[in-house]
Design a protein around this motif. Structure first.
Motif, PDB file in Angstrom:
ATOM      1  N   LEU A  95      32.894  -9.797   5.719  1.00 30.73           N
ATOM      2  CA  LEU A  95      33.577 -10.388   4.572  1.00 30.73           C
ATOM      3  C   LEU A  95      33.380 -11.894   4.633  1.00 30.73           C
ATOM      4  O   LEU A  95      33.801 -12.552   5.596  1.00 30.73           O
ATOM      5  CB  LEU A  95      35.070 -10.072   4.589  1.00 30.73           C
ATOM      6  N   LEU A  96      32.714 -12.437   3.623  1.00 32.26           N
ATOM      7  CA  LEU A  96      32.537 -13.882   3.504  1.00 32.26           C
ATOM      8  C   LEU A  96      33.524 -14.357   2.442  1.00 32.26           C
ATOM      9  O   LEU A  96      33.394 -14.031   1.264  1.00 32.26           O
ATOM     10  CB  LEU A  96      31.102 -14.219   3.102  1.00 32.26           C
ATOM     11  N   THR A  97      34.527 -15.116   2.864  1.00 32.14           N
ATOM     12  CA  THR A  97      35.664 -15.450   2.000  1.00 32.14           C
ATOM     13  C   THR A  97      35.683 -16.929   1.648  1.00 32.14           C
ATOM     14  O   THR A  97      35.429 -17.785   2.503  1.00 32.14           O
ATOM     15  CB  THR A  97      36.983 -15.076   2.710  1.00 32.14           C
ATOM     16  N   PHE A 147      30.629  -9.329   0.268  1.00 35.57           N
ATOM     17  CA  PHE A 147      30.538  -8.344   1.340  1.00 35.57           C
ATOM     18  C   PHE A 147      29.077  -8.060   1.684  1.00 35.57           C
ATOM     19  O   PHE A 147      28.196  -8.111   0.826  1.00 35.57           O
ATOM     20  CB  PHE A 147      31.214  -7.031   0.918  1.00 35.57           C
ATOM     21  N   SER A 148      28.860  -7.740   2.949  1.00 32.05           N
ATOM     22  CA  SER A 148      27.529  -7.309   3.379  1.00 32.05           C
ATOM     23  C   SER A 148      27.662  -6.423   4.611  1.00 32.05           C
ATOM     24  O   SER A 148      28.702  -6.408   5.277  1.00 32.05           O
ATOM     25  CB  SER A 148      26.619  -8.510   3.679  1.00 32.05           C
ATOM     26  N   GLY A 206      22.392  -6.815   5.854  1.00 34.12           N
ATOM     27  CA  GLY A 206      22.330  -6.425   4.456  1.00 34.12           C
ATOM     28  C   GLY A 206      22.600  -7.599   3.530  1.00 34.12           C
ATOM     29  O   GLY A 206      23.027  -8.679   3.959  1.00 34.12           O
ATOM     30  N   SER A 207      22.344  -7.401   2.257  1.00 33.21           N
ATOM     31  CA  SER A 207      22.509  -8.458   1.263  1.00 33.21           C
ATOM     32  C   SER A 207      23.974  -8.624   0.870  1.00 33.21           C
ATOM     33  O   SER A 207      24.766  -7.686   0.937  1.00 33.21           O
ATOM     34  CB  SER A 207      21.685  -8.133   0.005  1.00 33.21           C
ATOM     35  N   LEU A 208      24.328  -9.825   0.455  1.00 36.70           N
ATOM     36  CA  LEU A 208      25.682 -10.091  -0.015  1.00 36.70           C
ATOM     37  C   LEU A 208      25.896  -9.454  -1.387  1.00 36.70           C
ATOM     38  O   LEU A 208      25.048  -9.554  -2.272  1.00 36.70           O
ATOM     39  CB  LEU A 208      25.930 -11.598  -0.096  1.00 36.70           C
ATOM     40  N   GLN A 209      27.055  -8.800  -1.541  1.00 35.40           N
ATOM     41  CA  GLN A 209      27.380  -8.071  -2.760  1.00 35.40           C
ATOM     42  C   GLN A 209      28.811  -8.401  -3.195  1.00 35.40           C
ATOM     43  O   GLN A 209      29.652  -8.776  -2.378  1.00 35.40           O
ATOM     44  CB  GLN A 209      27.243  -6.562  -2.530  1.00 35.40           C
ATOM     45  N   PRO A 210      29.108  -8.227  -4.507  1.00 38.07           N
ATOM     46  CA  PRO A 210      30.460  -8.522  -4.986  1.00 38.07           C
ATOM     47  C   PRO A 210      31.491  -7.458  -4.641  1.00 38.07           C
ATOM     48  O   PRO A 210      32.692  -7.685  -4.782  1.00 38.07           O
ATOM     49  CB  PRO A 210      30.277  -8.624  -6.505  1.00 38.07           C
ATOM     50  N   GLN A 213      31.664  -1.559  -1.707  1.00 37.88           N
ATOM     51  CA  GLN A 213      31.181  -0.193  -1.845  1.00 37.88           C
ATOM     52  C   GLN A 213      29.713  -0.090  -1.406  1.00 37.88           C
ATOM     53  O   GLN A 213      28.834  -0.780  -1.952  1.00 37.88           O
ATOM     54  CB  GLN A 213      31.310   0.282  -3.290  1.00 37.88           C
ATOM     55  N   GLY A 214      29.471   0.753  -0.405  1.00 35.92           N
ATOM     56  CA  GLY A 214      28.092   1.021   0.014  1.00 35.92           C
ATOM     57  C   GLY A 214      27.447  -0.009   0.900  1.00 35.92           C
ATOM     58  O   GLY A 214      26.286   0.143   1.269  1.00 35.92           O
ATOM     59  N   VAL A 215      28.163  -1.083   1.279  1.00 34.55           N
ATOM     60  CA  VAL A 215      27.507  -2.123   2.051  1.00 34.55           C
ATOM     61  C   VAL A 215      27.352  -1.746   3.527  1.00 34.55           C
ATOM     62  O   VAL A 215      26.444  -2.242   4.204  1.00 34.55           O
ATOM     63  CB  VAL A 215      28.240  -3.475   1.928  1.00 34.55           C
ATOM     64  N   VAL A 216      28.205  -0.886   4.036  1.00 34.61           N
ATOM     65  CA  VAL A 216      28.136  -0.510   5.455  1.00 34.61           C
ATOM     66  C   VAL A 216      26.905   0.374   5.683  1.00 34.61           C
ATOM     67  O   VAL A 216      26.668   1.327   4.937  1.00 34.61           O
ATOM     68  CB  VAL A 216      29.419   0.221   5.880  1.00 34.61           C
ATOM     69  N   PHE A 217      26.162   0.041   6.712  1.00 34.54           N
ATOM     70  CA  PHE A 217      24.978   0.840   7.063  1.00 34.54           C
ATOM     71  C   PHE A 217      25.444   2.198   7.610  1.00 34.54           C
ATOM     72  O   PHE A 217      26.390   2.279   8.388  1.00 34.54           O
ATOM     73  CB  PHE A 217      24.130   0.140   8.098  1.00 34.54           C
TER      74      PHE A 217
END
Length: 218
Positions: A95-97, A147-148, A206-210, A213-217
């Protein structure tokens, strides 16, 4: 005979009158008085922010979306948390906050390095993967997160090729300075003594996303 001459005279007068009207129609309009101005175009004709001046109501022009966003997020405005996943102990959600006071934007991938227990630097290999998709621009209001995913191969800490990472250091996209990430255990509490055992292959990022959902490998 007198009637015929009178009719002819009337016809001549009518013809002259018609000619005068035609000449008046072709006469160009008189120039506007000195100091007069053309009517302004509608305030929305050029699109938002097209002129950069005040609006038709007299207020300031509305800022464009990029001005409202305030540009990219700087390292000092961000915090990072690495949340280890219960079902995948070598996988985490990051989490990049935005911990600052302005809205800003991030896009791309996080960079990772490490520190050993004595705070000496530890270089870690990283492999960037467009997971769960290509990077997108994420606009962060204060207090919100991008998130990533992050994963690594565990190893035996006694192995000479195994990296014992006491502190994870994160570089935000397009930045050259780092921040220290908090590593959170499966209970959500910071790990204070446990070190990550990361193989020589390093991190897969992984890439940063808003959304998370789905970011965890898997």
């Amino acid at each position: 005979m007198r009637w015929s001459r009178g009719a002819a005279a009337a016809a001549t007068v009518a013809a002259l009158a018609l000619g005068a009207v035609a000449c008046n129609d072709e006469t160009p309009a008189a120039p506007a008085p000195a100091g007069s101005a053309a009517s302004p175009a509608p305030s929305g004709a050029g699109g938002p922010g097209a002129g950069g001046g005040p609006s038709a109501t007299g207020g300031a022009a509305r800022p464009t979306a990029s001005a409202q966003a305030g540009g990219r997020c700087r390292t000092a405005e961000l915090t990072a948390d690495i949340q280890i996943q219960p079902d995948h102990l070598s996988s985490a959600m990051v989490l990049l906050t935005n911990s600052g006071t302005r809205t800003c934007t991030v896009q791309g991938y996080l960079g990772y390095d490490g520190l050993q227990a004595d705070n000496s630097p530890l270089r870690l290999a990283t492999n960037r993967v467009a997971h769960p998709g290509a990077p997108v621009a994420v606009t962060l209001k204060p207090g919100t997160s991008a998130f990533s995913g992050l994963k690594w191969a565990s190893c035996d800490k006694s192995s000479p090729t195994c990296h014992s990472v006491a502190t994870v250091v994160v570089t935000p996209p397009d930045e050259t300075t780092q921040l220290t990430a908090r590593v959170l255990g499966t209970d959500g509490k910071p790990l204070t003594e446990e070190m990550l055992a990361v193989s020589a292959a390093g991190f897969t990022v992984g890439s940063l996303q808003p959304s998370n959902q789905g970011v965890v490998f898997p």
